[in-house]
Design an enzyme around this catalytic site. Structure first.
Site, short mmCIF file in Angstrom:
data_model
loop_
_atom_site.label_atom_id
_atom_site.label_comp_id
_atom_site.label_asym_id
_atom_site.label_seq_id
_atom_site.Cartn_x
_atom_site.Cartn_y
_atom_site.Cartn_z
N LYS A 384 88.80 58.55 7.30
CA LYS A 384 87.90 59.72 6.87
C LYS A 384 88.48 60.08 5.26
O LYS A 384 89.59 60.35 5.03
CB LYS A 384 88.59 61.05 7.60
CG LYS A 384 87.81 62.25 7.22
CD LYS A 384 88.26 63.61 8.16
CE LYS A 384 87.30 64.84 7.65
NZ LYS A 384 87.42 64.98 6.50
P1 ATP Z 1 82.67 70.21 7.78
O1 ATP Z 1 81.75 68.94 7.01
O2 ATP Z 1 82.89 69.57 9.20
O3 ATP Z 1 82.22 71.50 7.75
P2 ATP Z 1 84.38 69.80 5.59
O4 ATP Z 1 82.98 70.02 4.73
O5 ATP Z 1 85.41 70.95 5.30
O6 ATP Z 1 84.11 70.28 6.97
P3 ATP Z 1 85.75 67.96 6.78
O7 ATP Z 1 86.23 68.75 7.52
O8 ATP Z 1 86.95 67.41 5.86
O9 ATP Z 1 84.62 68.56 5.78
O10 ATP Z 1 85.02 66.78 7.49
C1 ATP Z 1 83.89 66.12 7.39
C2 ATP Z 1 83.70 65.45 6.21
O11 ATP Z 1 84.39 64.28 5.95
C3 ATP Z 1 82.23 64.90 6.12
O12 ATP Z 1 81.24 65.91 5.82
C4 ATP Z 1 82.27 63.79 4.90
O13 ATP Z 1 82.23 64.28 3.68
C5 ATP Z 1 83.69 63.55 5.05
N1 ATP Z 1 83.84 61.90 5.61
C6 ATP Z 1 84.64 61.31 5.20
N2 ATP Z 1 84.71 59.99 5.62
C7 ATP Z 1 83.91 60.12 6.62
C8 ATP Z 1 83.39 59.11 7.54
N3 ATP Z 1 83.80 58.03 7.78
N4 ATP Z 1 82.42 59.78 8.57
C9 ATP Z 1 81.97 60.74 8.29
N5 ATP Z 1 82.29 61.66 7.41
C10 ATP Z 1 83.34 61.21 6.52
#
Ligand code: ATP
Length: 736
Positions: A384
């Site tokens: 991630k």
């Molecule tokens: P959310 O998007 O769930 O509302 P957020 O914007 O705070 O929450 P995170 O909770 O940190 O983001 O996690 C989701 C985000 O992680 C995705 O929107 C994307 O930008 C990022 N991401 C990084 N690596 C990946 C991956 N391998 N697959 C999908 N998303 C990823």
């Protein structure tokens, strides 16, 4: 954009509206013969049909008969509007009344052009309405009238109802400065600027001040009444012009405003309509309007919501799904008017150049939760990456666009990616939509840099030669390829096509590091490796079963496993700052604490969740105070939900989202987050909240949703254990 729109609609001899009108006639004839009803002509149709652009604005004879046929609706209409001069009928227009009839009560049916006043009256009634269902129903009545009486106005009516001039991703914004508007109001009403300013301070709403000021307006002659199409066109002109010309244009429309028109015209220009209708409510209202239109001959049109619940649910689902793959009303509304609802999704396909709202993940607190959820399923774990989400599109003209998580056009920010985009593809690649994360990249050490470095990159007018922060793109999905949508295919297939047609270039384009395993020890180890690789943790995704790409959805098929999963909460929250408390001691003269809220998408309101005063450096506080001071409002918005004991020293427009961590979530007698979801009277609040960072990539409506808050609350160990023990007690008491 226009070019691609036309290509979606195959020409047809008859419009859907005519077809619908014809069906309505046949159906009515049939049911009349079965039920042996007296033969009353029942030609319900849109008053204006395709192909009659030049027709005189009159109602044809069949319609006249329908409109004049005695019915309970008609009787009420007579009471409401009939006999009233046009001016009074428009003032009395009220699409919220229970027996509203979409044709009979549309007082503009003879002109076939929707008066702006009808829309303004609708907004006014909605603003005065408390319940969300009633608000949606009122809007659906108005939309249904427009569909039947003046369908060409449906598109501007829809845009004006959500205060947009074009698809969000085109970035055409109104947001005229209040002082510019005040000057135009002064010029039109003869009032002085100081008076307008002080009234606005007092009421907190320049729209209301504008409406009230109109009383004093002196005019040589009365301008022609405004219509929706004209106002919409003027608003577009205003958005595209600057300087004195802007004031002149505002003035031209403002002097013609009657009654509530002034309020909503000015609010549109400010960029806040304050009627509490957002996208999801609007789509529901449109779906209900369609069903009302389908059953207009029922005589019980006003009971449609009760009688045709299933049809409404199906229509709403189709409309929402269509809009998520094709978030462009310029395409969806004409198709909706022209074709059967069942065809809508095919008529409005996704296409490169138009951003899709991204699929989102559910948080988890540990590997065991992953095991629980995905037991027996094929899964993949991906690193991630901590950067900025990027949806990369290549359209058939060879143009690349890059969209943010919020569907904003980020293309100008990344000219370096555009320049090197050819190296990414292999073989015959004509069009694509990729899902990826852009991260800051250390070229020398060949490693990922922290998110904070990425935020220092310029956003606009970026020149490749000046770029200091290099980036690498980690690709994790392929949603569209060579003219075909892949979202209904499982991830394993999407990934196969991705690997076949795209290639990695070190430090520039990489596929997300992935491990396909169901062994939880391996997952744990892979999680630790991801952290060593400067990532936030893992994204765990289904590969084959339940593995489609769910546009705009926070799906259970993607779980995020972050490095600090051991904490009780599992994930941070993204919250909106709605109030500020004056600081003391070292923090005197700035805000020292803030009131934060989550967003309840269902009720479209901000619900208070905690006060926060920790996690800020002195510099953070100074910057927050400076930024938020420009967004102070004189009183809380009608869509803020909070206890009066929390009244801050200043209320803010909901404009900024902060990422916040906390020790845990607890039930609260004063905070209102997710109220009713876990406890009927208490909301949920955060214990020991700590500021982490500003989330520029999230709009306030994308903040953590009330539903997510209640899920996070319920998944805490102590809550789960309590639930288990109370279940246990229930079982025991049943047993004995
Ligand atoms: P959310 O998007 O769930 O509302 P957020 O914007 O705070 O929450 P995170 O909770 O940190 O983001 O996690 C989701 C985000 O992680 C995705 O929107 C994307 O930008 C990022 N991401 C990084 N690596 C990946 C991956 N391998 N697959 C999908 N998303 C990823």
């Amino acid at each position: 954009m226009q070019k691609s729109i036309t290509s979606f609609f195959k020409p047809k001899d008859e419009s859907q509206n005519s077809k619908y009108a014809e069906d309505a006639r046949k159906k009515e004839t049939k049911s009349a013969s079965i039920e042996e009803k007296p033969k009353v002509p029942t030609p319900v149709k849109t008053i204006k049909e395709e192909g009659d652009e030049n027709a005189l604005p009159t109602v044809d004879s069949e319609e006249k008969m329908e409109l004049e046929a005695p019915s309970p609706v008609k009787v009420r209409k007579m009471e409401l509007n009939s006999g009233l001069p046009e001016n009074e009928a428009s003032e009395a227009y009220d699409p919220s009344v229970e027996t509203y009839h979409p044709i009979n009560d549309a007082y503009w049916k003879a002109q076939r052009t929707t008066p702006y006043l009808a829309l303004a009256r609708t907004f006014q009634v909605i603003e005065e309405t408390k319940g969300r269902l009633k608000m949606i129903d009122t809007l659906s009545n108005f939309f249904c009238s427009v569909m039947l009486v003046s369908p060409e106005d449906l598109l501007p009516c829809v845009y004006l109802s959500i205060n947009q001039l074009a698809p969000a991703y085109e970035g055409l914004e109104l947001g005229v400065a209040e002082t510019t508007l005040m000057k135009a109001i002064c010029k039109a009403t003869g009032r002085n600027l100081a008076h307008i300013k002080s009234q606005t301070q007092l009421t907190g709403d320049l729209g209301i001040v504008a409406e009230q000021s109109r009383v004093s307006q002196r005019m040589m002659f009365r301008p022609k009444p405004l219509n929706v199409r004209g106002v919409f066109a003027k608003l577009k002109e205003i958005a595209n012009i600057s300087g004195q010309a802007k004031i002149t244009l505002v003035y031209d429309v403002f002097v013609a405003c009657r009654h509530a028109e002034a309020r909503f015209f000015i609010r549109s220009l400010i960029g806040k309509l304050r009627i509490g209708i957002a996208e999801q409510s609007l789509l529901t209202a449109l779906a209900i309007a369609l069903v009302k239109r389908n059953h207009i001959n029922d005589c019980k049109a006003h009971k449609v919501c009760d009688i045709y619940k299933d049809e409404i649910a199906d229509t709403t689902l189709i409309l929402k799904t269509t809009y998520s793959q094709c978030p462009n009303y310029d395409i969806v509304i004409p198709a909706l008017l022209k074709y059967d609802i069942k065809e809508l999704q095919d008529r409005c396909p996704m296409h490169p150049g138009m951003p899709l709202r991204p699929m989102l993940a559910q948080p988890t607190k540990g590997v065991s939760e992953v095991l629980e959820r995905f037991s027996g399923m094929q899964i993949t774990c991906e690193w991630k990456y901590d950067g900025e989400r990027a949806q990369i599109h290549l359209n058939k003209d060879g143009e690349i666009s890059i969209f943010s998580r919020n569907s904003e056009n980020n293309t100008p920010k990344y000219p370096d990616l555009i320049a090197r985009s050819k190296s990414l593809v292999k073989g015959n690649v004509e069009t694509y939509i990729l899902d990826s994360e852009i991260v800051a990249w250390d070229i020398e050490r060949k490693q990922i840099l922290p998110f904070q470095i990425l935020t220092t990159r310029k956003r606009k007018n970026v020149d490749i030669a000046d770029i200091k922060v290099q980036v690498c793109v980690y690709i994790f999905d392929l949603l569209y390829f060579n003219g075909v949508s892949l979202v209904t295919k499982p991830l394993s297939e999407r990934r196969k096509i991705l690997m076949e047609h795209f290639q990695e270039v070190e430090g520039e384009w990489q596929f997300a590091t992935a491990l396909d395993t169901t062994d939880m020890d391996e997952v744990q180890q892979f999680l630790e490796e991801s952290i060593k690789g400067n990532c936030e943790g893992l994204m765990v995704k289904t590969l084959d079963e339940e593995a489609t790409y769910e546009i705009a959805k926070r799906s259970r098929n993607w779980l995020k496993l972050k490095k600090d999963y051991l904490s009780n909460v599992g994930d941070s929250l993204d919250l909106v700052v709605i109030g500020g408390y004056k600081g003391k001691g070292r923090r005197t003269g700035i805000y020292g604490g803030f009131l934060l809220a989550c967003y309840d998408t269902e009720n479209e309101e901000y619900q208070s969740i905690c006060k926060i005063g920790t996690g800020f450096t002195d510099e953070d506080l100074r910057q927050h105070s400076e930024f938020l001071s420009a967004h102070v409002i004189s009183s809380a918005k009608s869509y803020f939900r909070y206890d009066p004991s929390l009244e801050p020293d200043a209320w803010f427009e909901p404009v900024q989202v902060w990422e916040v961590k906390c020790a845990d979530l607890s039930l609260s007698p004063i905070h209102r987050a997710a109220i009713g979801a876990v406890d009927p009277e208490r909301g949920i609040s955060l214990r020991f909240p700590r500021f982490i960072r500003i989330r520029d990539d999230k709009s306030p409506e994308n903040a953590t949703d009330a539903n997510q808050v209640s899920l996070m609350y319920n998944s805490q160990d102590q809550v789960k254990n309590n639930q288990k023990s109370s279940d246990q007690m229930d079982m025991e008491s049943d047993f004995y």
